[in-house]
Design an enzyme around this catalytic site. Structure first.
Site, PDB file in Angstrom:
ATOM      1  N   GLU A 167       0.810  -1.234   0.000  1.00 43.63           N
ATOM      2  CA  GLU A 167       0.000   0.000   0.000  1.00 43.63           C
ATOM      3  C   GLU A 167       0.839   1.278   0.000  1.00 43.63           C
ATOM      4  O   GLU A 167       0.355   2.362   0.291  1.00 43.63           O
ATOM      5  CB  GLU A 167      -0.926   0.092   1.199  1.00 43.63           C
ATOM      6  CG  GLU A 167      -2.121  -0.749   1.424  1.00 43.63           C
ATOM      7  CD  GLU A 167      -2.478  -1.924   0.565  1.00 43.63           C
ATOM      8  OE1 GLU A 167      -1.636  -2.839   0.464  1.00 43.63           O
ATOM      9  OE2 GLU A 167      -3.568  -1.967   0.031  1.00 43.63           O
ATOM     10  N   GLN A 347     -18.430   4.247   3.360  1.00 45.81           N
ATOM     11  CA  GLN A 347     -18.966   5.440   4.013  1.00 45.81           C
ATOM     12  C   GLN A 347     -18.762   5.461   5.533  1.00 45.81           C
ATOM     13  O   GLN A 347     -18.541   6.525   6.096  1.00 45.81           O
ATOM     14  CB  GLN A 347     -20.458   5.590   3.690  1.00 45.81           C
ATOM     15  CG  GLN A 347     -20.719   6.039   2.273  1.00 45.81           C
ATOM     16  CD  GLN A 347     -22.195   6.060   1.944  1.00 45.81           C
ATOM     17  OE1 GLN A 347     -22.622   5.402   1.018  1.00 45.81           O
ATOM     18  NE2 GLN A 347     -22.991   6.793   2.681  1.00 45.81           N
TER      19      GLN A 347
END
Ligand code: FAD
Ligand code: NAP
Ligand code: SF4
Length: 695
Positions: A167, A347
């Site tokens: 990452e 979200q």
């Protein structure tokens, strides 16, 4: 009966221990790591998932030292005192028969603090702090910190560690010339650049002994222009195996990559082919280390398929286990249809983490709130009416019924779901259908009495003498009052998405909130089509290449041509889409720009004519411009619909407003489901209700 998912549920022998199945709960930063006061909550969170059958879980990242912090005072494991505090977590997991590994995360130049360090002083595009370049002694200190952290993890009762090597974090930064421009023995040729991870794994293994799991998370596809080449990634996999790793996990994409890797518009299992290729390389070289594949594996079927296809030996699910802690247990019991599926919206999980809020889950508001949002059996069975079967009503009705209340759910439409029936029609939002499938099952399982096609009136609700009424009636579209908006060339988003009204070739969209963006996506995509359901097309659209052929796996995006010419407008000046999700807004913007959608801010809507939409700019309302179009679509926000409230209150019926009926501004399904669940968890236990049947 034969096992429903033979590959997914098969045990995995690691030599010194055997995992009961192939589901790894991948590391997910919840914020519970960042403060000891959260540890009891973290213990409950992982214990629930251990009980639900995850074979091995990985914590959110813990820094091995201050330099490795994600942000100031981020969770760190560097002392025996800190290790003792983790006992509450490891004991709780072991009491449920589970296994847990601690992720060691050193963020390097991604650290959001002034003490961050890196191989070279090159600032990342996603943080404001330029890192300090490490000296050779400084590098040695970081390695020792990794080793100490792993030793302390063992002392704290963990079953293993995951060394975060992907990452774009610290270790990854050493691997590529993009971030490593050193000329000493830690830079230059690849064997020097990969020395850091090899050193770390070797010395961690020496320190922790043979019977301790060491997962190495390896970036197999960097998705940055000058990322690792395929031979480099393979060489690293071989080297960390040799150095003593027990398992290799897959990392896809640096955080600064401009290609979505986990959002809902990413096809399911989109990157399993990368792990498969690595597995073939390693097996071809006689290396049998178990490989984990990851990203957008959110159902047992997808997990089973990628394992059956030989892509990997395990699958990593992080968000899907936030959404449903019982994922594995339900799969094992042949109840996959009862799984609360992660819709990959980000979200409540990633967006929260990036805003420094505790993470939870849009479809499961109990996630990481297990100790505070408890669903208890009701002390007495009461009768409730819930009006509206959108997300708020569905969550409230099923929670009330689960607690033992009698619940009547009234829905005016022919199906449950409310606005989710529009959301799920947007290309790239197909996952939203899963939430409706889940709630349909919950309605059956909890015994909610569902009245579809019933636009219930206040009179009927009063006559039925309910102990309480929950109004989850949602919203109505806001009327923007633009002169000419009653012409036949004007439609609302409901006309377009729900009623399938015909739309012309050239479209102007009034309003650039979440719905305006979604309508634009719907209109630029050919009917019935979605790149999310076609992996080859999706990879081409975003410019993902085969890493064997292209270093880093990125090429120029090749989007398919837009189905229409769309102009998206808002009155506010500035960039459109600013209010979209923290981790997904850029994807929506990039997707529309690829389809040549014109985005215009700072307009006044003057009038709509058969030729199109006439707008002006600024307070002076000067410089008028006709946006020529065949159709204008209104997406100008929403207002609450609560027409039943006043008559019910007048009749003395206890009324509760939830979701859009309560507040339409900044409404989303996260708030609707959370509010419905929380209210239903309390009703009947804290409130005095008028017993109207007795009256
Ligand atoms: P609603 O979903 O509006 O449901 C209200 C229900 O009440 C309706 O089914 C209606 O028929 C029923 N009803 C009304 N009056 C009566 C009556 N008298 N009798 C019986 N039934 C009645 N949110 C997100 O969080 N993420 C997203 O990505 C997202 N994308 C979206 C995309 C689109 C295209 C749209 C339109 C919305 C999207 N939303 C998204 C918003 C989300 O769907 C809403 O916030 C959510 O549905 C609100 O839930 P609710 O239960 O309050 O109301
Ligand atoms: P919204 O996000 O509030 O956007 C409304 C848009 O209409 C804005 O662009 C606003 O911009 C404009 N507008 C407001 N009043 C207007 C008026 N009187 N005349 C003309 N334009 C006006 O609402 P929405 O797009 O309807 O979405 C509803 C909810 O669903 C949102 O709260 C959103 O969070 C949720 N949703 C979320 C997603 C997601 O991906 N997370 C997707 C879809 C929907 P100006 O005022 O600048 O013109
Ligand atoms: Fe999945 Fe959305 Fe829940 Fe995150 S918030 S776990 S992405 S459903």
């Amino acid at each position: 009966m034969s096992e429903p998912y033979p590959h997914l549920l098969a045990p995995l022998d690691l030599g010194f221990t055997t995992l009961p199945n192939r589901v790894l709960m991948g590391s997910m930063h919840t914020g519970l790591e960042d403060g000891r006061k959260h540890f009891p909550a973290m213990a409950a969170y992982f214990a629930e998932r251990a009980r639900g059958g995850a074979a091995l879980m990985v914590t959110g990242g813990f820094a091995p030292n201050i330099e490795g912090w994600t942000k100031p005072l981020a969770g760190t494991l560097s002392t025996s005192g800190a290790a003792r505090r983790h006992r509450v977590v490891t004991d709780a997991v072991h009491a449920e028969g589970g296994r847990i590994a601690l992720q060691i995360l050193h963020t390097g130049r991604y650290g959001y603090h002034p003490f961050c360090v890196a191989p070279s002083r090159i600032k990342s595009p996603i943080t404001p702090f330029a890192p300090r370049e490490l000296s050779a002694r400084g590098i040695e200190r970081q390695i020792r910190a990794f080793v100490r952290c792993a030793t302390l993890a063992r002392e704290a009762g963990y079953d293993g560690v995951e060394v975060m090597g992907s990452e774009g974090y610290f270790i990854n930064q050493f691997l590529v010339t993009h971030t490593n421009q050193r000329t000493d023995e830690w830079g230059g040729p690849y064997e020097n650049r990969m020395r850091l991870p090899v050193e770390i794994v070797t010395r961690v293994r020496e320190a922790v002994g043979r019977d301790f799991i060491v997962i190495y998370r390896l970036s197999m596809l960097d998705l940055i222009p000058d990322g690792s080449s395929w031979p480099e990634a393979v060489a690293l996999a071989k080297a960390v195996t040799h150095a003593g790793a027990t398992i290799i996990n897959t990392g896809i994409g640096w955080h600064e990559a401009r290609i979505p890797t986990i959002a809902t518009s990413v096809p399911r299992g989109a990157f399993a082919w990368v792990t498969k290729r690595m597995r073939e390389e390693l097996r071809g070289a006689g290396i049998t280390i178990p490989l984990v594949t990851s990203n957008r594996i959110n159902t047992p079927e997808v997990g089973e398929q990628v394992l059956a296809d030989g892509c990997a030996d395990m699958v990593s699910l992080a968000r899907p286990l936030l959404a449903d802690p019982d994922f594995v247990a339900k799969a094992r019991a042949g109840r996959a249809q009862d799984i609360n599926t992660c819709i990959a919206c980000n979200q409540a999980c990633l967006d929260h983490a990036f805003k420094n809020e505790l993470a939870t889950c849009l479809v499961n508001p109990r996630a990481a709130r297990e100790t505070v949002l408890v669903i208890r059996a009701a002390a007495q069975r009461l009768r409730y009416a819930v009006v509206g079967a959108g997300p708020a009503g569905l969550a409230a009705a099923t929670t009330l019924a689960e607690r033992g209340h009698e619940v009547h759910l009234f829905e005016g439409a022919a199906q449950i779901g409310g606005q989710f029936n529009m959301a799920r029609r947007i290309p790239g939002k197909e996952e939203f259908s899963e939430t409706l499938r889940y709630f349909a099952r919950r309605i059956e399982a909890t015994g909610v009495k569902l009245h579809l096609g019933t636009r219930v009136t206040a009179d009927r609700l009063v006559a039925d003498k309910f102990d309480g009424v929950l109004l989850a009636t949602g919203v109505v579209p806001r009327d923007p009052r633009i002169p000419g908006q009653d012409s036949p060339n004007v439609l609302s988003y409901v006309d377009v998405l729900l009623h399938g009204k015909p739309v012309g070739e050239r479209v102007a969209i009034v309003g650039a909130g979440g719905i305006g963006f979604d309508v634009a996506e719907f209109l630029v995509t050919p009917p019935g089509h979605s790149p999310t359901l076609d992996l080859k097309e999706w990879l081409a659209e975003w410019g993902v290449a085969d890493p064997v052929q292209v270093r880093g796996g990125v090429v120029r995006p090749r989007p398919s041509p837009p189905a229409r010419k769309v102009t998206l407008l808002q009155r506010k000046a500035g960039k459109l889409g600013k209010g979209l999700g923290k981790t997904t807004g850029w994807i929506h913007r990039a997707a529309l720009l690829m389809k040549n959608v014109e985005m215009i801010g700072g307009v006044n809507y003057e009038r709509i004519t058969p030729e199109g939409l006439f707008v002006t700019y600024g307070e002076q309302r000067k410089d008028g411009q006709l946006i020529e179009c065949d159709t204008v679509v209104l997406c100008a926000g929403q207002e609450p619909l609560r027409e039943l409230q006043a008559p019910l209150l007048a009749a003395g019926v206890p009324v509760h407003l939830i979701g859009g009926a309560d507040e339409a501004a900044e409404l989303d399904a996260k708030r609707a489901i959370d509010q419905g669940t929380r209210l239903a968890a309390l009703l009947g236990s804290t409130e005095q209700f008028v017993d109207r049947r007795a009256a």
